[in-house]
Design a protein around this motif. Sequence first.
Motif, PDB file in Angstrom:
ATOM      1  N   SER A 360      37.209  42.147  38.318  1.00  0.00           N
ATOM      2  CA  SER A 360      36.484  41.174  37.498  1.00  0.00           C
ATOM      3  C   SER A 360      35.729  40.196  38.389  1.00  0.00           C
ATOM      4  N   THR A 361      34.634  39.643  37.877  1.00  0.00           N
ATOM      5  CA  THR A 361      33.900  38.623  38.637  1.00  0.00           C
ATOM      6  C   THR A 361      34.731  37.351  38.793  1.00  0.00           C
ATOM      7  N   LEU A 362      35.795  37.207  37.992  1.00  0.00           N
ATOM      8  CA  LEU A 362      36.682  36.043  38.088  1.00  0.00           C
ATOM      9  C   LEU A 362      38.060  36.472  38.591  1.00  0.00           C
ATOM     10  N   ASP A 363      38.085  37.467  39.451  1.00  0.00           N
ATOM     11  CA  ASP A 363      39.342  37.991  39.985  1.00  0.00           C
ATOM     12  C   ASP A 363      40.150  36.891  40.661  1.00  0.00           C
ATOM     13  N   ALA A 364      41.329  36.607  40.127  1.00  0.00           N
ATOM     14  CA  ALA A 364      42.138  35.486  40.610  1.00  0.00           C
ATOM     15  C   ALA A 364      42.581  35.686  42.051  1.00  0.00           C
ATOM     16  N   VAL A 365      42.946  36.912  42.410  1.00  0.00           N
ATOM     17  CA  VAL A 365      43.416  37.176  43.778  1.00  0.00           C
ATOM     18  C   VAL A 365      42.327  36.825  44.793  1.00  0.00           C
ATOM     19  N   THR A 366      41.092  37.203  44.496  1.00  0.00           N
ATOM     20  CA  THR A 366      39.984  36.929  45.406  1.00  0.00           C
ATOM     21  C   THR A 366      39.718  35.434  45.513  1.00  0.00           C
ATOM     22  N   PHE A 367      39.685  34.743  44.381  1.00  0.00           N
ATOM     23  CA  PHE A 367      39.419  33.303  44.398  1.00  0.00           C
ATOM     24  C   PHE A 367      40.514  32.554  45.151  1.00  0.00           C
ATOM     25  N   VAL A 368      41.763  32.862  44.849  1.00  0.00           N
ATOM     26  CA  VAL A 368      42.872  32.163  45.521  1.00  0.00           C
ATOM     27  C   VAL A 368      42.893  32.510  47.003  1.00  0.00           C
ATOM     28  N   GLY A 369      42.715  33.779  47.329  1.00  0.00           N
ATOM     29  CA  GLY A 369      42.713  34.183  48.739  1.00  0.00           C
ATOM     30  C   GLY A 369      41.605  33.506  49.525  1.00  0.00           C
ATOM     31  N   ALA A 370      40.387  33.475  48.955  1.00  0.00           N
ATOM     32  CA  ALA A 370      39.264  32.824  49.639  1.00  0.00           C
ATOM     33  C   ALA A 370      39.525  31.343  49.824  1.00  0.00           C
ATOM     34  N   ALA A 371      40.110  30.695  48.801  1.00  0.00           N
ATOM     35  CA  ALA A 371      40.408  29.259  48.898  1.00  0.00           C
ATOM     36  C   ALA A 371      41.449  28.993  49.982  1.00  0.00           C
ATOM     37  N   LEU A 372      42.463  29.851  50.064  1.00  0.00           N
ATOM     38  CA  LEU A 372      43.498  29.656  51.087  1.00  0.00           C
ATOM     39  C   LEU A 372      42.937  29.866  52.495  1.00  0.00           C
ATOM     40  N   VAL A 373      42.110  30.904  52.649  1.00  0.00           N
ATOM     41  CA  VAL A 373      41.514  31.159  53.965  1.00  0.00           C
ATOM     42  C   VAL A 373      40.635  29.986  54.393  1.00  0.00           C
TER      43      VAL A 373
END
Length: 401
Positions: A360-373
């Motif tokens: 999804s364009t709002l994929d939670a794993v990607t958003f959280v991972g990018a924010a943590l990195v």
Amino acid sequence: RRAQQAHGGLVVVEVALSLVLLVGSGLLIRSFVRLTSVDPGYDTHDVLAARIRLTPSHYADPTAQEQFFQNLTDLLGRNPGVADVSVSRTLPLTGGVQILAFDPRKIRPDATEEFLAARLSVVGPDYFAAMGIALRGRDFTPQDRADAPKVVIMNKQLTDQLWPGQDPVGRIFPVPRMGGGYDATVIGVIGDIRYASLDAAAMPELYLPELQMSGGVARSGASQMWVVLKARRSPLALAGAVRDAVRQLDPQQPIGDLVSLDQALSRSTAARRLSMTLLTVFAALAVFLALIGIYGITAYAVTQRTRELGLRMAIGARSTEVVGMLLRENLWLVLGGIVLGGAGAALATRALSTMLFGVSTLDAVTFVGAALVLGGVAMLATYVPARRAARIDPMEALRYE
């Protein structure tokens, strides 16, 4: 005060822009991984395919066309590096397709559709073995000739539509053709395969034996065939054998495309891979620039506060407290940048929706991972100058102008 606000604003903006790019590249990477993990339903590692278009002036007669490909497969089949060899009018991942429309009410009186469309493939004996396609029933054989009982192989999607909940093997399928159709017995069923590309949905498929097609369905195009070889070792190692075999049968006959299915698969995903690579490079560059920028801004801000920090340490503040204070101050700025960047990414990634697969364009794993990195990178960029500031001698700091 204004200088501190400006510095803080720069940190927020750098983090926000970096997060947008990082989320976009993360989505494309996850999408590409999902795509390449899809099972196409056939072997892409050990198969070599050669497209041969027979010269019209030499092979105008259908019998001569059939004989050429029969001799070619016999010759290649004797090569010790070839496990199986067959021919097909079309081939997965190469763009060629034929469609056969038929009336399902002739099979199911309760069918509501006036017609169904199925992808039609005309293939030679042992095609499914050569392609590594799992088959329930039997493959086409050299005995399935024009004077033999007519046979057909279907995929599960088509059999589920025609005979839901029933065993399709042994059923009769009326094959339509110009000038009158004929009945063929279903001798095998395969699973649904990804024919056009890995991200293209499977559709109903119908396979007819090439040796029964003289004067029959899809007779046009018989002068052009894909020769499919399943290799015992590296498929590309058989390229020379294919050229030699064609040259032995007809020195004037050219060969068209000569590719492994791995190469065809790579071509089909090339656009996605390029987009992913470019955005990942931009995202990595943005994160690097954010690291350098936040470090520079923080180092400059610490320099401007040298007297303040020295005074704090002179009245008893420990170095860990000074470091913690600076980290907390920048942490709020980083969090602000992450929130702003997350909102921006949620809007910007809508443009990637057509390029994503299984994500999804709002994929939670990607958003959280990018924010943590990005948060970790920003805190690292803050910690280094903060740690350096905590080592300042208080007396020197108080004399700082």
